[in-house]
Motif scaffolding. Structure first.
Motif, short mmCIF file in Angstrom:
data_model
loop_
_atom_site.label_atom_id
_atom_site.label_comp_id
_atom_site.label_asym_id
_atom_site.label_seq_id
_atom_site.Cartn_x
_atom_site.Cartn_y
_atom_site.Cartn_z
N GLU A 87 -8.54 -6.75 -7.88
CA GLU A 87 -7.82 -5.62 -8.46
C GLU A 87 -7.87 -4.42 -7.52
O GLU A 87 -8.87 -4.19 -6.83
CB GLU A 87 -8.44 -5.26 -9.81
N TRP A 88 -6.79 -3.66 -7.48
CA TRP A 88 -6.66 -2.53 -6.56
C TRP A 88 -5.97 -1.39 -7.28
O TRP A 88 -5.05 -1.59 -8.07
CB TRP A 88 -5.82 -2.96 -5.35
N GLU A 136 5.87 -3.54 -14.91
CA GLU A 136 4.45 -3.35 -15.19
C GLU A 136 3.77 -4.64 -15.66
O GLU A 136 3.18 -4.69 -16.75
CB GLU A 136 4.25 -2.23 -16.22
N PRO A 137 3.81 -5.69 -14.81
CA PRO A 137 3.16 -6.94 -15.23
C PRO A 137 1.65 -6.77 -15.30
O PRO A 137 1.06 -6.03 -14.52
CB PRO A 137 3.54 -7.91 -14.11
N LYS A 138 1.05 -7.47 -16.28
CA LYS A 138 -0.41 -7.52 -16.33
C LYS A 138 -0.89 -8.29 -15.12
O LYS A 138 -0.26 -9.27 -14.69
CB LYS A 138 -0.86 -8.23 -17.61
N LEU A 139 -2.01 -7.88 -14.59
CA LEU A 139 -2.59 -8.59 -13.46
C LEU A 139 -3.11 -9.94 -13.94
O LEU A 139 -3.87 -10.01 -14.92
CB LEU A 139 -3.73 -7.77 -12.84
N ASP A 140 -2.70 -11.00 -13.29
CA ASP A 140 -3.13 -12.34 -13.65
C ASP A 140 -4.65 -12.45 -13.49
O ASP A 140 -5.23 -11.82 -12.60
CB ASP A 140 -2.46 -13.38 -12.73
N ASN A 165 7.66 -4.98 -5.16
CA ASN A 165 7.00 -3.71 -5.47
C ASN A 165 7.80 -2.91 -6.48
O ASN A 165 7.27 -2.44 -7.50
CB ASN A 165 6.80 -2.86 -4.23
N TYR A 166 9.09 -2.74 -6.22
CA TYR A 166 9.93 -1.94 -7.11
C TYR A 166 10.06 -2.61 -8.48
O TYR A 166 10.02 -1.93 -9.50
CB TYR A 166 11.30 -1.70 -6.50
N SER A 167 10.21 -3.93 -8.48
CA SER A 167 10.30 -4.64 -9.77
C SER A 167 9.01 -4.45 -10.56
O SER A 167 9.05 -4.21 -11.77
CB SER A 167 10.55 -6.13 -9.53
N ASN A 168 7.87 -4.57 -9.88
CA ASN A 168 6.59 -4.39 -10.56
C ASN A 168 6.43 -2.99 -11.12
O ASN A 168 5.85 -2.81 -12.19
CB ASN A 168 5.43 -4.71 -9.62
N HIS A 169 6.91 -1.98 -10.40
CA HIS A 169 6.80 -0.61 -10.90
C HIS A 169 7.50 -0.47 -12.25
O HIS A 169 7.04 0.25 -13.13
CB HIS A 169 7.41 0.39 -9.91
N PHE A 186 0.84 -1.20 0.00
CA PHE A 186 0.00 0.00 0.00
C PHE A 186 0.88 1.25 0.00
O PHE A 186 0.68 2.16 -0.80
CB PHE A 186 -0.93 -0.01 1.22
N GLU A 187 1.85 1.28 0.91
CA GLU A 187 2.74 2.45 1.01
C GLU A 187 3.52 2.66 -0.28
O GLU A 187 3.78 3.80 -0.65
CB GLU A 187 3.71 2.29 2.19
N ASN A 188 3.90 1.58 -0.94
CA ASN A 188 4.66 1.68 -2.19
C ASN A 188 3.77 1.80 -3.42
O ASN A 188 4.26 1.90 -4.53
CB ASN A 188 5.60 0.47 -2.34
N GLY A 189 2.45 1.75 -3.22
CA GLY A 189 1.51 1.93 -4.33
C GLY A 189 1.59 0.83 -5.37
O GLY A 189 1.45 1.09 -6.57
N CYS A 190 1.80 -0.42 -4.94
CA CYS A 190 1.94 -1.53 -5.89
C CYS A 190 0.61 -2.23 -6.10
O CYS A 190 0.19 -3.07 -5.29
CB CYS A 190 3.00 -2.51 -5.40
N SER A 191 -0.05 -1.91 -7.19
CA SER A 191 -1.36 -2.49 -7.50
C SER A 191 -1.31 -3.99 -7.65
O SER A 191 -2.20 -4.71 -7.19
CB SER A 191 -1.92 -1.87 -8.78
N TYR A 192 -0.27 -4.50 -8.31
CA TYR A 192 -0.15 -5.94 -8.53
C TYR A 192 -0.07 -6.68 -7.19
O TYR A 192 -0.80 -7.64 -6.95
CB TYR A 192 1.08 -6.26 -9.39
N CYS A 193 0.83 -6.24 -6.31
CA CYS A 193 1.00 -6.93 -5.02
C CYS A 193 -0.21 -6.76 -4.11
O CYS A 193 -0.53 -7.67 -3.34
CB CYS A 193 2.28 -6.46 -4.32
#
Length: 189
Positions: A179-180, A168-172, A161-165, A73-80
């Motif tokens: 989704e968030w 930009e992986p598609k949400l499975d 989180n940083y890797s996802n930023h 949440f703090e890192n704003g990672c939608s995927y995680c």
């Protein structure tokens, strides 16, 4: 953003294939975060190893998910946030607790709220939690061991989180129902 490769078990570098195969056996699919990390076998192995070590923490499965969700949440990672919302449900996290973690509101459980607040403080202060942060954490019933386990959980999630930023992986599809989207900050409004 640069295009990253999202490997399957056939296209992955040799050092990543075994980890992807293990994930597929465990989950029934290979999550896109792992498929992206597979391009760097050491990064994928690091994530998988840290995940396994974090599972050994004395924090309960629900508490571990609080740390992972609070960090994401703090890192704003939608995927995680989506993926760990699913993991939190599997850990039998109370729906009201999960909703509060996803919306950034006070948790209905005081001890879990203390855990979330401490995690947020460590993330926001880049590890420089102060005496008042520690006191509130200890007063809630947590230990010095738990302090270091929170740091471990933050380390694990910071990697993803940083890797996802950047990747930009598609949400499975499996995570789509959870989704968030990060709430807009007051500064952005």
């Amino acid at each position: 953003m640069s295009e990253f490769t999202f490997h399957d078990t056939a296209s992955a570098p040799e050092g990543s294939k075994g980890i992807l195969q293990k994930a597929e056996g465990k989950y029934g699919f290979v999550p896109n975060i792992l498929r992206g990390l597979a391009d760097a076998p050491a990064a994928l192995e690091g994530y998988a190893t840290l995940s396994g070590i974090y599972d050994k923490a004395s924090l309960s499965p629900v508490e571990r998910q609080v740390v992972l969700l609070a960090t994401s949440f703090e890192n704003g990672c939608s995927y995680c946030m989506a993926a760990h919302s699913g993991a939190a449900k599997m850990a039998q996290m109370d729906d009201a607790v999960l909703k509060a973690l996803r919306t950034g509101t006070e948790l209905p459980d005081a001890k879990l709220q203390a855990l979330r607040a401490f995690t947020q403080a460590v993330v926001e202060k880049r590890g420089y939690a102060d005496e008042s942060d520690l006191k509130a954490f200890f007063d809630a019933g947590y230990s010095k061991q738990n302090v270091l386990e929170v740091v471990l959980g933050i380390t694990l999630k910071t990697l993803s989180n940083y890797s996802n930023h950047m990747m930009e992986p598609k949400l499975d599809e499996q995570f789509k129902p959870l989704e968030w989207t990060a709430p807009k900050s007051e500064a952005a409004q």
